[in-house]
Write an enzyme that holds these catalytic residues in place. Sequence first.
Site, PDB file in Angstrom:
ATOM      1  N   LYS A  22     -23.375  91.873  52.543  1.00 44.21           N
ATOM      2  CA  LYS A  22     -24.561  91.220  53.125  1.00 44.21           C
ATOM      3  C   LYS A  22     -24.578  89.732  52.807  1.00 44.21           C
ATOM      4  O   LYS A  22     -24.796  88.900  53.698  1.00 44.21           O
ATOM      5  CB  LYS A  22     -25.831  91.882  52.545  1.00 44.21           C
ATOM      6  CG  LYS A  22     -27.102  91.075  52.780  1.00 44.21           C
ATOM      7  CD  LYS A  22     -28.303  91.683  52.100  1.00 44.21           C
ATOM      8  CE  LYS A  22     -28.445  91.367  50.631  1.00 44.21           C
ATOM      9  NZ  LYS A  22     -29.227  90.183  50.275  1.00 44.21           N
ATOM     10  N   ASN A  23     -24.357  89.391  51.543  1.00 37.99           N
ATOM     11  CA  ASN A  23     -24.509  87.986  51.145  1.00 37.99           C
ATOM     12  C   ASN A  23     -23.362  87.100  51.625  1.00 37.99           C
ATOM     13  O   ASN A  23     -23.424  85.876  51.496  1.00 37.99           O
ATOM     14  CB  ASN A  23     -24.678  87.879  49.631  1.00 37.99           C
ATOM     15  CG  ASN A  23     -26.051  88.385  49.195  1.00 37.99           C
ATOM     16  OD1 ASN A  23     -26.930  88.590  50.032  1.00 37.99           O
ATOM     17  ND2 ASN A  23     -26.228  88.600  47.897  1.00 37.99           N
ATOM     18  N   CYS A 117     -40.858  84.264  45.028  1.00 37.82           N
ATOM     19  CA  CYS A 117     -39.944  85.400  45.060  1.00 37.82           C
ATOM     20  C   CYS A 117     -40.198  86.266  43.837  1.00 37.82           C
ATOM     21  O   CYS A 117     -40.450  85.755  42.744  1.00 37.82           O
ATOM     22  CB  CYS A 117     -38.509  84.901  45.047  1.00 37.82           C
ATOM     23  SG  CYS A 117     -37.298  86.210  44.994  1.00 37.82           S
ATOM     24  N   ARG A 122     -37.467  80.414  42.529  1.00 37.08           N
ATOM     25  CA  ARG A 122     -36.160  80.160  43.150  1.00 37.08           C
ATOM     26  C   ARG A 122     -36.245  78.855  43.936  1.00 37.08           C
ATOM     27  O   ARG A 122     -36.365  78.847  45.151  1.00 37.08           O
ATOM     28  CB  ARG A 122     -35.753  81.330  44.050  1.00 37.08           C
ATOM     29  CG  ARG A 122     -35.499  82.594  43.238  1.00 37.08           C
ATOM     30  CD  ARG A 122     -35.129  83.742  44.094  1.00 37.08           C
ATOM     31  NE  ARG A 122     -33.793  83.615  44.682  1.00 37.08           N
ATOM     32  CZ  ARG A 122     -33.299  84.472  45.574  1.00 37.08           C
ATOM     33  NH1 ARG A 122     -34.032  85.488  45.979  1.00 37.08           N
ATOM     34  NH2 ARG A 122     -32.095  84.315  46.063  1.00 37.08           N
ATOM     35  N   ASP A 309     -26.820  90.355  40.223  1.00 40.69           N
ATOM     36  CA  ASP A 309     -27.212  91.391  41.189  1.00 40.69           C
ATOM     37  C   ASP A 309     -26.798  92.794  40.747  1.00 40.69           C
ATOM     38  O   ASP A 309     -27.126  93.777  41.421  1.00 40.69           O
ATOM     39  CB  ASP A 309     -26.631  91.074  42.575  1.00 40.69           C
ATOM     40  CG  ASP A 309     -27.295  89.863  43.209  1.00 40.69           C
ATOM     41  OD1 ASP A 309     -28.365  89.446  42.735  1.00 40.69           O
ATOM     42  OD2 ASP A 309     -26.736  89.316  44.177  1.00 40.69           O
ATOM     43  N   ARG A 401     -32.946  96.595  52.784  1.00 44.14           N
ATOM     44  CA  ARG A 401     -32.549  95.212  53.055  1.00 44.14           C
ATOM     45  C   ARG A 401     -31.082  94.989  52.711  1.00 44.14           C
ATOM     46  O   ARG A 401     -30.439  94.117  53.288  1.00 44.14           O
ATOM     47  CB  ARG A 401     -33.390  94.237  52.220  1.00 44.14           C
ATOM     48  CG  ARG A 401     -34.837  94.222  52.617  1.00 44.14           C
ATOM     49  CD  ARG A 401     -35.588  93.207  51.820  1.00 44.14           C
ATOM     50  NE  ARG A 401     -35.039  91.867  52.075  1.00 44.14           N
ATOM     51  CZ  ARG A 401     -35.668  90.744  51.770  1.00 44.14           C
ATOM     52  NH1 ARG A 401     -36.843  90.793  51.204  1.00 44.14           N
ATOM     53  NH2 ARG A 401     -35.119  89.592  52.017  1.00 44.14           N
TER      54      ARG A 401
HETATM   55  C1  EPZ Z   1     -27.607  84.155  45.964  1.00 43.06           C
HETATM   56  O1  EPZ Z   1     -28.929  83.617  45.945  1.00 43.06           O
HETATM   57  C2  EPZ Z   1     -27.738  85.596  46.379  1.00 43.06           C
HETATM   58  N1  EPZ Z   1     -28.346  85.648  47.692  1.00 43.06           N
HETATM   59  C3  EPZ Z   1     -28.577  86.368  45.365  1.00 43.06           C
HETATM   60  O2  EPZ Z   1     -28.571  87.739  45.731  1.00 43.06           O
HETATM   61  C4  EPZ Z   1     -27.928  86.227  43.985  1.00 43.06           C
HETATM   62  O3  EPZ Z   1     -28.758  86.844  43.031  1.00 43.06           O
HETATM   63  C5  EPZ Z   1     -27.748  84.751  43.645  1.00 43.06           C
HETATM   64  O4  EPZ Z   1     -26.998  84.079  44.691  1.00 43.06           O
HETATM   65  C6  EPZ Z   1     -27.002  84.529  42.337  1.00 43.06           C
HETATM   66  O5  EPZ Z   1     -25.731  85.112  42.402  1.00 43.06           O
HETATM   67  C7  EPZ Z   1     -27.615  85.423  48.784  1.00 43.06           C
HETATM   68  O6  EPZ Z   1     -26.427  85.168  48.726  1.00 43.06           O
HETATM   69  C8  EPZ Z   1     -28.286  85.544  50.088  1.00 43.06           C
HETATM   70  P1  EPZ Z   1     -28.520  80.502  43.599  1.00 43.06           P
HETATM   71  P2  EPZ Z   1     -29.164  82.051  45.867  1.00 43.06           P
HETATM   72  O7  EPZ Z   1     -28.950  79.334  44.405  1.00 43.06           O
HETATM   73  O8  EPZ Z   1     -28.040  81.362  46.550  1.00 43.06           O
HETATM   74  C9  EPZ Z   1     -31.312  78.204  40.512  1.00 43.06           C
HETATM   75  C10 EPZ Z   1     -29.521  89.836  46.222  1.00 43.06           C
HETATM   76  O9  EPZ Z   1     -30.103  90.685  45.500  1.00 43.06           O
HETATM   77  N2  EPZ Z   1     -31.439  77.220  41.584  1.00 43.06           N
HETATM   78  O10 EPZ Z   1     -27.074  80.617  43.298  1.00 43.06           O
HETATM   79  O11 EPZ Z   1     -30.538  81.784  46.304  1.00 43.06           O
HETATM   80  C11 EPZ Z   1     -31.911  79.542  40.883  1.00 43.06           C
HETATM   81  O12 EPZ Z   1     -33.314  79.565  40.648  1.00 43.06           O
HETATM   82  C12 EPZ Z   1     -29.831  88.354  46.074  1.00 43.06           C
HETATM   83  O13 EPZ Z   1     -28.701  90.135  47.105  1.00 43.06           O
HETATM   84  C13 EPZ Z   1     -32.072  76.028  41.316  1.00 43.06           C
HETATM   85  O14 EPZ Z   1     -32.532  75.768  40.213  1.00 43.06           O
HETATM   86  O15 EPZ Z   1     -29.034  81.828  44.315  1.00 43.06           O
HETATM   87  C14 EPZ Z   1     -31.123  80.470  40.006  1.00 43.06           C
HETATM   88  O16 EPZ Z   1     -31.647  80.402  38.695  1.00 43.06           O
HETATM   89  C15 EPZ Z   1     -30.980  88.090  45.162  1.00 43.06           C
HETATM   90  N3  EPZ Z   1     -32.206  75.122  42.334  1.00 43.06           N
HETATM   91  C16 EPZ Z   1     -29.732  79.852  39.991  1.00 43.06           C
HETATM   92  O17 EPZ Z   1     -29.943  78.469  40.332  1.00 43.06           O
HETATM   93  C17 EPZ Z   1     -31.705  75.359  43.581  1.00 43.06           C
HETATM   94  O18 EPZ Z   1     -31.840  74.487  44.463  1.00 43.06           O
HETATM   95  C18 EPZ Z   1     -28.742  80.451  40.985  1.00 43.06           C
HETATM   96  O19 EPZ Z   1     -29.357  80.525  42.269  1.00 43.06           O
HETATM   97  C19 EPZ Z   1     -31.051  76.563  43.830  1.00 43.06           C
HETATM   98  C20 EPZ Z   1     -30.928  77.485  42.808  1.00 43.06           C
END
Ligand code: EPZ
Length: 432
Positions: A22-23, A117, A122, A309, A401
Amino acid sequence: MDKLVIEGGVPLRGEVEVSGAKNAVLPILAAALLADGPCRIDGVPALKDLDTMLRILRELGMEADRTADGAIETEVVDPSRSRAPYELVRTMRASICVLGPLLGRRKRAEVSFPGGCVIGPRPIDLHIAGLEALGADLRVEGGYIVADGRRMSGREVYLGGAYGPTVTGTANVLMAAVLTPGTTVVEHAACEPEVTDLARFLVAMGARIEGIGGPHLEVTGVDRLVGTRHRVIPDRIEAGTFLTAAAITHGDVVVRGADPSHLTAPIATLQRMGVQVERLPDRALRVRALERLRPTDVVTLPYPGFPTDLQAQFMATLSIADGNSFVTEKIYPERFIHVAELTRMRARIRKEGPTAIVEGVDYLSGAPVMASDLRASAALVVAGLAAHGTTTVDRVYHIDRGYERIEEKLAALGARIRRVSDRDRGGGDPAE
Ligand code: EPZ
């Protein structure tokens, strides 16, 4: 609202096939906005989140249809549209990944700002900083990110944050950079296999990207990208969920179609727990748990570290290990909503800051529990498979989802699991 009803205690046996990730599909579909001509994405699972993404892409002037054989065919027919509306974005945070390709191809975007969220704050500050570093002009107006990319050019972009690099932020910057003149250097890029898969898709469309798979990416802008065909990588999180389902039930399961190289940390963790994991030819893994599980510590980290995840599913599994385990969440320090529900199933888990201390118990006891997000729900199903008695997991739409036909796949392994919908119960009280 559907529920899953599970009679626990059956050791899972047999073979299960993993679906496409999915991701990986979500950003790849968004990247199809960049193509001149049709694209075909193979191996796309039938999931609610992907339906949401297709609705957003249609709003953005793309024709996108599922084929009978599990592919999605896309073609941009109206490039004049650039607004991703609140009504759709609010149902799925990953919609933010249309921002990069809209800026890259159409030089403008209006994307609803994603809201709160359940797994914790996030923010998208790194996405915004990354696109601004490329020269895009972004402002927030009426709940939307309004972006102008006409002055973008290749520059240096740093994507590291307090919790590591950002997966979707890296995808956004890549998709914005591939059609931007000059050379973009991305430092501290996310290395998750889903980002690598997106980069490969972009290269197949004609993009020039060096360093794929690593934290330093160099993108040389090209004038145009063409349509292409791509098969998405297998879903490592779905595969990892089946590994835990086999382990917690002391089963013997072959997980087919997974890429073991994407699962190094989860496999090593299972082996520390005394679970046998064998790599078979043709991307298959045989997992057997013959003895009582041993406790171990888990720390979630950016790839190739242990994935956040799978944190909840491993916590469920460790809850019946022979001793204490420490589970520390470094990506989303508040991602522990499953703890309270697992405790209702007799697990003993205490949270201290970003760490959960899991005191292994002899057995879990089935209970009515409530799904709260995708992976927490998966953890409750995993726990229910091993628990004594009946577990009813409510609000199954969270699982739908991200897991394709989960109850069918688990039932084929011998699990006593069934979906009960309000309709089946004669439209009865959803609270019953
Ligand atoms: C992706 O989310 C995945 N979603 C998430 O899977 C997964 O948990 C996550 O990566 C981490 O591996 C998709 O790919 C659609 P990040 P993403 O930006 O890209 C912080 C699932 O269950 N951060 O890598 O949104 C953030 O808060 C989902 O399938 C900032 O601070 O995650 C987190 O602590 C849930 N500022 C960390 O970085 C930003 O601008 C990593 O988030 C962006 C992120």
